[in-house]
Scaffold this active site. Structure first.
Site, PDB file in Angstrom:
ATOM      1  CB  CYS A 109      33.709  41.398 -45.559  1.00 34.74           C
ATOM      2  SG  CYS A 109      35.442  41.747 -45.245  1.00 34.74           S
TER       3      CYS A 109
ATOM      4  CG  HIS B 153      33.923  47.377 -45.126  1.00 32.42           C
ATOM      5  ND1 HIS B 153      32.855  46.544 -44.883  1.00 32.42           N
ATOM      6  CD2 HIS B 153      34.946  46.565 -45.546  1.00 32.42           C
ATOM      7  CE1 HIS B 153      33.212  45.295 -45.132  1.00 32.42           C
ATOM      8  NE2 HIS B 153      34.470  45.281 -45.533  1.00 32.42           N
TER       9      HIS B 153
ATOM     10  CB  CYS C 118      35.630  40.560 -51.692  1.00 28.74           C
ATOM     11  SG  CYS C 118      36.127  42.121 -50.939  1.00 28.74           S
TER      12      CYS C 118
END
Length: 433
Positions: free
Chosen positions: A90, A384, A414
Site C-alpha cells: 500500500c 485505494h 498502513c
C-alpha cells in the site's frame, strides 16, 4: 548537520475509478502516462531534464513488470533517463517519493518524477494448481492417444475454479489473514462499534463531496479513454451515503461476528499519482515555486495481524524526533484502508497501556482531533489504488495545507505485511499574504 532540503515542485493525479467487477478502461501505464503528461507539460523544463523516474506499483501487468521504465519512455523522458519500479504494497507510491528523496540528498539526482499507480480492476484471474499441473502434463503428451487421455481426465471444476489474483494479493501469506480480517482484529481490540465505523465512512464521503464542490481537488487531471470519454472526478464518491444505507450492508470478512463491510472499507480502484521532487539548486535554476518540502520520513514494522496500526508506529518516531505533539500537526492524512483501522490508530494513541507496551512511551501520546484528519475525505470515499495511495495522500496534504494556510502535515499509511510509513511535510507559504 541539517540534510539537503527536498522540495515538492508540483504534482498531479488521475481521477480514481472504482472497479466494477470487470477490467477498467485504462491499463496501469495508461493512467500513469496521462497524469504524467499533464504534469510535465506545465513545467518550464522538459521531460528529458529529469534525472530519474520512480514509480510504485503493487500489481503491474505481466507485460509491464518494470512499469516505471515503460511509463518513462512513453512520457518522452528519453532513453538516457533511468526509470525503475518499487513495491511496498500500500505504500509503494510513498516509497517512490522516499527513494527520490534519498537520491536527491545523496547528490545522485536533482530532479525526480516519483509516484504510484495501480489498475486493480485488471488484476488477473489465475489457474489453480491442479489446472496448471494438467496443462504441464498435456504439454508433455506426445501421441494423439496420450492427448485424448489427458482430456478424458479433465474436470470442468478445474477450469471453473480460478484463483482471484486480487484476493490472493490482499491476503497476508505469513498470518493467513485477508487485510479486512486484520481490521476486524483492531475493531475487537479497541472495541470499535459498527456504528462508529459507518459514521466515519459517511463523513469521508461528505467531506469528499464538499471538497469537490469547493474546488479543493485541484491536483486531479482528466482522463480520456480510447472512445473519447472523459473522466473528470473520482467516481466512487457517494453524495447519498448515509447511515441507513450502510446499515443494510452485511459484514464481508467475518460474516457471523464481523463489523467490517464494503461500506466502511476502501474501494477497489484504478488510479495514478505523481509528484515532482527537486533539490535547492534545481528550484533556483528554474525559478520554481514549490508546493512545499518533505521534512522527514519514517518506516516501521509491526505484527502483520494488526497491520492497520502502521501509521502510529511510523508517525510517532517523527513526532518524537521533531519534538512535536499530535496537536502540533495542523493537518493529517491517514489512508483509510478501513474505518476500523483509522479509528484504531486514534484509539492506540489515546491508550496509556498501548503506548507503554508498543511504543515505550510513559503514557498515551494524546488525541488526534477529527477536524484535522482527512479533511477532504479519504480512501473510503475516494478509493485505494494500492500503488498510488501513498503518493496521493502526500500530494493532497500539501494542497490541503495551502488551502488552510497551515504549516505542517503528516501523511501516514498502513501496509500489508505489517509495516507503516509516514512523512512530515511543510507548506513553505504558510502565513504569507
Amino acid at each position: 548537520m541539517e540534510s539537503e532540503p527536498v522540495y515538492v515542485v508540483d504534482g498531479a493525479r488521475t481521477p480514481f475509478l472504482k472497479g466494477r467487477s470487470a477490467p477498467g478502461p485504462f491499463a496501469a501505464s495508461d493512467l500513469a502516462v496521462q497524469a504524467g503528461r499533464a504534469l510535465l507539460i506545465r513545467q518550464p523544463f522538459a521531460a528529458t531534464d529529469l534525472d530519474e523516474v520512480i514509480l510504485g506499483c503493487a500489481s503491474p501487468s505481466p507485460d509491464e513488470v518494470n512499469i516505471g521504465r515503460v511509463v518513462s519512455l512513453r512520457l518522452g523522458c528519453g532513453q538516457q533517463v533511468p526509470a525503475w519500479t518499487v513495491m511496498r504494497n500500500c505504500a509503494s507510491g510513498m516509497q517512490a517519493i522516499d527513494s527520490a528523496m534519498a537520491n536527491i540528498r545523496s547528490g545522485r539526482s536533482q530532479l525526480v518524477l516519483a509516484g504510484g499507480v495501480d489498475a486493480l480492476s485488471r488484476a488477473p484471474l489465475l489457474y489453480n494448481d491442479v489446472m496448471v499441473q494438467w496443462f504441464a502434463r498435456m504439454m508433455q503428451a506426445r501421441s494423439i492417444s496420450q492427448k485424448i487421455g489427458m482430456f478424458s481426465r479433465l474436470r470442468p471444476a478445474q477450469l471453473l475454479a480460478p484463483v482471484i489474483g486480487l484476493l490472493k494479493g490482499l491476503t497476508d501469506p505469513v498470518v493467513g489473514l485477508l487485510m479486512g480480517q486484520t481490521a476486524e482484529n483492531l475493531a475487537w481490540r479497541f472495541a470499535i462499534s459498527r456504528q462508529r465505523m459507518d459514521e466515519f465512512s459517511v463523513r469521508s464521503h461528505q467531506r469528499a463531496v464538499a471538497a469537490r464542490q469547493a474546488g479543493r481537488l485541484g491536483e486531479i487531471v482528466p482522463l480520456v479513454d480510447g472512445q473519447g470519454q472523459v473522466y473528470l472526478d473520482d467516481d466512487g464518491v457517494r453524495p447519498d451515503s448515509s447511515m441507513v444505507g450502510l446499515a443494510r450492508l452485511k459484514p464481508f470478512f467475518d460474516r457471523r461476528y464481523g463489523r467490517i463491510t464494503p461500506g466502511n472499507s476502501s474501494q477497489i480502484t484504478d488510479g495514478a499519482a505523481w509528484l515532482l521532487l527537486a533539490s535547492q539548486a534545481v528550484v533556483e535554476k528554474w525559478q520554481l515555486q514549490p508546493l512545499g518540502r518533505i521534512a522527514d520520513s519514517q518506516w516501521a514494522g509491526l505484527d502483520p495481524a494488526e497491520m492497520g496500526l502502521g501509521p502510529v508506529h511510523a508517525a510517532t518516531p517523527i513526532l518524537l524526533r521533531q519534538q512535536l505533539g499530535l496537536d502540533d500537526i495542523d493537518l493529517w492524512e491517514i489512508n483509510e484502508a478501513f474505518a476500523a483501522q483509522v479509528l484504531g490508530c486514534i484509539a492506540a494513541w489515546e491508550s496509556d497501556a498501548w503506548c507503554r507496551e508498543q511504543l515505550g512511551l510513559p503514557a498515551a501520546l494524546g488525541s488526534l482531533a477529527g477536524d484535522r484528519l482527512n479533511v477532504d475525505g479519504g480512501a473510503i470515499a475516494i478509493g485505494h489504488p494500492v500503488g498510488a495511495s501513498g503518493a496521493r495522500i502526500v500530494l493532497h496534504l500539501l494542497h490541503a495545507l495551502r488551502a488552510a494556510d497551515a504549516r505542517r502535515g503528516i501523511a501516514a499509511i498502513c501496509i500489508g505485511g505489517g509495516q507503516g510509513g509516514a512523512m512530515l511535510v511543510e507548506n513553505l507559504r504558510a502565513g504569507v499574504a
